[in-house]
Design an enzyme around this catalytic site. Structure first.
Site, PDB file in Angstrom:
ATOM      1  N   ASP A  11       0.888  -1.164   0.000  1.00 23.92           N
ATOM      2  CA  ASP A  11       0.000   0.000   0.000  1.00 23.92           C
ATOM      3  C   ASP A  11       0.923   1.209   0.000  1.00 23.92           C
ATOM      4  O   ASP A  11       1.629   1.454   0.975  1.00 23.92           O
ATOM      5  CB  ASP A  11      -0.868  -0.051   1.263  1.00 23.92           C
ATOM      6  CG  ASP A  11      -1.756   1.185   1.418  1.00 23.92           C
ATOM      7  OD1 ASP A  11      -1.559   2.159   0.672  1.00 23.92           O
ATOM      8  OD2 ASP A  11      -2.628   1.153   2.304  1.00 23.92           O
ATOM      9  N   TYR A 233       0.638  -0.108  15.166  1.00 24.23           N
ATOM     10  CA  TYR A 233      -0.351  -0.344  14.125  1.00 24.23           C
ATOM     11  C   TYR A 233      -0.094   0.554  12.915  1.00 24.23           C
ATOM     12  O   TYR A 233      -0.036   1.764  13.034  1.00 24.23           O
ATOM     13  CB  TYR A 233      -1.765  -0.076  14.650  1.00 24.23           C
ATOM     14  CG  TYR A 233      -2.795  -0.282  13.582  1.00 24.23           C
ATOM     15  CD1 TYR A 233      -3.169  -1.572  13.214  1.00 24.23           C
ATOM     16  CD2 TYR A 233      -3.356   0.788  12.909  1.00 24.23           C
ATOM     17  CE1 TYR A 233      -4.088  -1.773  12.201  1.00 24.23           C
ATOM     18  CE2 TYR A 233      -4.280   0.592  11.900  1.00 24.23           C
ATOM     19  CZ  TYR A 233      -4.641  -0.694  11.554  1.00 24.23           C
ATOM     20  OH  TYR A 233      -5.540  -0.897  10.545  1.00 24.23           O
ATOM     21  N   LYS A 236      -3.557  -3.233   8.408  1.00 22.80           N
ATOM     22  CA  LYS A 236      -3.502  -4.700   8.438  1.00 22.80           C
ATOM     23  C   LYS A 236      -2.559  -5.175   7.348  1.00 22.80           C
ATOM     24  O   LYS A 236      -2.113  -4.390   6.505  1.00 22.80           O
ATOM     25  CB  LYS A 236      -4.906  -5.271   8.212  1.00 22.80           C
ATOM     26  CG  LYS A 236      -5.690  -5.414   9.497  1.00 22.80           C
ATOM     27  CD  LYS A 236      -5.195  -6.597  10.350  1.00 22.80           C
ATOM     28  CE  LYS A 236      -6.075  -6.800  11.552  1.00 22.80           C
ATOM     29  NZ  LYS A 236      -5.465  -7.203  12.781  1.00 22.80           N
TER      30      LYS A 236
HETATM   31  C1  F6R Z   1      -7.714  -0.678   7.606  1.00 25.66           C
HETATM   32  C2  F6R Z   1      -7.480   0.670   7.079  1.00 25.66           C
HETATM   33  C3  F6R Z   1      -8.474   1.720   7.356  1.00 25.66           C
HETATM   34  C4  F6R Z   1      -7.919   2.778   8.304  1.00 25.66           C
HETATM   35  C5  F6R Z   1      -8.974   3.861   8.639  1.00 25.66           C
HETATM   36  C6  F6R Z   1      -8.397   4.971   9.513  1.00 25.66           C
HETATM   37  O1  F6R Z   1      -6.653  -1.530   7.322  1.00 25.66           O
HETATM   38  O2  F6R Z   1      -6.479   0.927   6.467  1.00 25.66           O
HETATM   39  O3  F6R Z   1      -9.696   1.200   7.816  1.00 25.66           O
HETATM   40  O4  F6R Z   1      -7.476   2.170   9.486  1.00 25.66           O
HETATM   41  O5  F6R Z   1      -9.453   4.454   7.457  1.00 25.66           O
HETATM   42  O6  F6R Z   1      -7.298   5.487   8.860  1.00 25.66           O
HETATM   43  P1  F6R Z   1      -6.411   6.716   9.400  1.00 25.66           P
HETATM   44  O7  F6R Z   1      -5.988   6.355  10.785  1.00 25.66           O
HETATM   45  O8  F6R Z   1      -5.298   6.777   8.414  1.00 25.66           O
HETATM   46  O9  F6R Z   1      -7.304   7.929   9.368  1.00 25.66           O
HETATM   47 MG    MG Z   2      -4.027   2.226   3.136  1.00 22.53          MG
HETATM   48 MG    MG Z   3      -4.813  -2.422   2.025  1.00 24.38          MG
END
Ligand code: F6R
Ligand code: MG
Ligand code: MG
Length: 370
Positions: A11, A233, A236
Site C-alpha cells: 500500500d 499499528y 492490516k
Molecule cells: C484498515 C485501514 C483503514 C484505516 C482507517 C483509519 O486496514 O487501512 O480502515 O485504518 O481508514 O485510517 P487513518 O488512521 O489513516 O485515518
Molecule cells: Mg491504506
Molecule cells: Mg490495504
C-alpha cells in the site's frame, strides 16, 4: 529450468482514504516492470490492485528471494510512492517501512508470496489478492481447497490427489513452523489454523507419491506482519496467495469453491473488526462501506515457459452473486453490533491498534474496589 511466480504488494497511497489505488500508480508500476522485462530481470508480469494495495505479479527464472526481483519491486513501490506524494494521495508510502533496500523486501513492509516450480505441460495458476484483512484469512479457504472432501471432490475420486497434501504452518508469534499431513493429521492442523491470528498456512506441498515434485510448493501465502516490523499499528497486512491447479492438484473450480462461504476474517475498519470476506472482480475491488467489507480478488493465468496469459477475473461471475449477497447480509448484521465484540476484535488483538492510547487516558481514573 524452473519457473518462479512472485506476487509482491504494498500500500503506497490510497484514493480516497484507504479505498483503492489511483490508476496513475498502476501506470508507473507497469512502466517499471516493462523496463525490467526488457532488461530480462523478469520474464512476464501483470500489474493490478485490490483495495488500496498495488499488486505486482511477476514471473521469472531467478528463484524465490531473488535480490534483483525484490529490488525491482522495492524501486517500483518507491516510484509509485513519489507519484502518490505528487497527487496528494492518502498515506503515501504507507507500507515502505525501511529507509533503504537491504537485499530482500521481506521485513521491509511489502507482502510477498513466491513459488519456484517445474512447469507441467499446462500450468494453471491463480493469484488471490485480499484487502482489509490479515494472512490468517487464507487459512479457511486453503484448508477447504487442499483438505476438505466436501469442497474438493478430487480428494475422494481422483487417485492423483487421493492421498492428500502437506501443510506448512507458521506460528507468527514464536517464529516457528511445523509440517502437518492431511488427511492423517487433519485435526491437529485444524487445532492450529483455527487460531488464525497466530497460526497461518504458509505453503502447501504435494505428498511423496504425487506425480508433482515433493519439494515444490503448490500454494504459498504472504505472512508479513506489519506491526511486528513497525512496532505499532500501521494497517492490516492485506495478504496475497498463489494456488496452482489441475492434473494432480485441485481443479480451478475446486480452488474457487473454497471462497463461497463469506467466512469471517479480522481487519476491516481500522484493522479492528471481524467481517465477512467478499469475493469480487477487480472492478469492485474498492473498499467502501466501513472501509470494506474485506475483499478478495482471484486472477487466473495459464503459464508457459515463464510467460503468462492475460488474467481471467474469476470472481467476475454471477456464480458468486449469492456469496456476495450473503457477505452483505453479514455486513448489515455485524455492523449493528457497533463497538461491541465480536464485531470489534477481542482486547488481545487490539493491542497493536490505537485503542491502548484511549485506555491509557483512563488509566489514572481507575480505583481499586472491594
Ligand atoms: C484498515 C485501514 C483503514 C484505516 C482507517 C483509519 O486496514 O487501512 O480502515 O485504518 O481508514 O485510517 P487513518 O488512521 O489513516 O485515518
Ligand atoms: Mg491504506
Ligand atoms: Mg490495504
Amino acid at each position: 529450468m524452473k519457473t518462479t511466480f512472485s506476487v509482491i504488494k504494498a500500500d503506497v497511497g490510497g484514493w480516497p482514504g484507504h479505498a483503492t489505488v489511483h490508476p496513475d500508480l498502476e501506470k508507473i508500476a507497469y512502466k517499471s516492470l516493462l523496463e525490467a522485462q526488457r532488461e530480462k530481470i523478469i520474464t512476464d508480469f501483470h500489474v493490478t490492485h485490490c483495495g488500496d494495495d498495488l499488486e505486482l505479479i511477476m514471473t521469472h527464472t531467478n528463484g524465490a528471494d531473488c535480490k534483483e526481483v525484490h529490488e525491482l519491486a522495492w524501486n517500483t513501490f518507491l516510484a509509485a510512492t513519489e507519484k502518490a506524494r505528487d497527487l496528494g494521495l492518502y498515506g503515501a508510502g504507507q507500507d515502505m517501512l525501511s529507509d533503504a533496500f537491504s537485499g530482500n523486501v521481506r521485513g521491509m513492509g511489502p507482502g510477498v508470496a513466491e513459488i519456484e516450480f517445474t512447469e507441467r505441460k499446462a500450468e494453471p495458476v491463480i493469484t488471490f489478492l485480499m484487502d482489509k484483512t490479515e494472512p490468517g484469512a487464507f487459512n479457511y479457504p486453503i484448508f477447504k481447497i487442499f483438505a476438505d472432501p466436501f469442497n474438493t471432490a478430487g480428494l475422494v475420486i481422483d487417485p492423483s490427489i487421493h492421498s492428500g497434501f502437506i501443510f506448512e504452518v507458521w506460528d507468527i508469534q514464536e517464529h516457528k513452523h511445523v509440517f502437518l499431513r492431511t488427511p492423517e493429521e487433519m485435526y491437529d492442523l485444524l487445532a492450529l489454523i483455527g487460531a488464525k491470528s497466530r497460526f497461518v498456512v504458509k505453503r502447501v506441498f504435494p505428498k511423496e507419491d504425487s506425480k508433482l515434485p515433493a519439494k515444490e510448493p503448490v500454494s504459498a501465502i504472504s505472512t508479513e506482519k506489519l506491526y511486528q516490523i513497525a512496532g505499532e499499528y500501521v494497517g492490516k497486512d492485506d495478504p496475497v496467495g498463489i494456488v496452482r491447479a489441475q492434473s494432480g492438484l485441485p481443479a480451478v473450480g475446486e480452488v474457487l469453491e473454497g471462497f463461497t462461504n463469506a467466512h469471517l476474517v479480522s481487519g476491516w475498519m481500522r484493522g479492528s473488526h471481524n467481517g465477512p470476506l467478499m469475493p469480487v472482480s477487480v472492478k469492485d475491488a474498492k473498499c467502501t462501506r466501513f472501509d470494506g467489507p474485506p475483499r478478495v480478488v482471484a486472477l487466473g493465468f495459464q503459464l508457459k515457459n515463464a510467460k503468462i496469459t492475460q488474467p481471467v477475473d474469476l470472481f467476475d461471475d454471477p456464480a458468486f452473486n449469492r456469496v456476495r449477497e450473503e457477505a452483505l447480509h453479514i455486513t448489515d448484521y455485524m455492523r449493528r453490533m457497533g463497538p461491541f465484540e465480536p464485531h470489534r476484535l477481542p482486547m488481545e488483538d487490539m493491542e497493536y491498534t490505537t485503542l491502548p492510547k484511549v485506555m491509557k487516558k483512563l488509566g489514572t481514573r481507575f480505583k481499586k474496589f472491594k
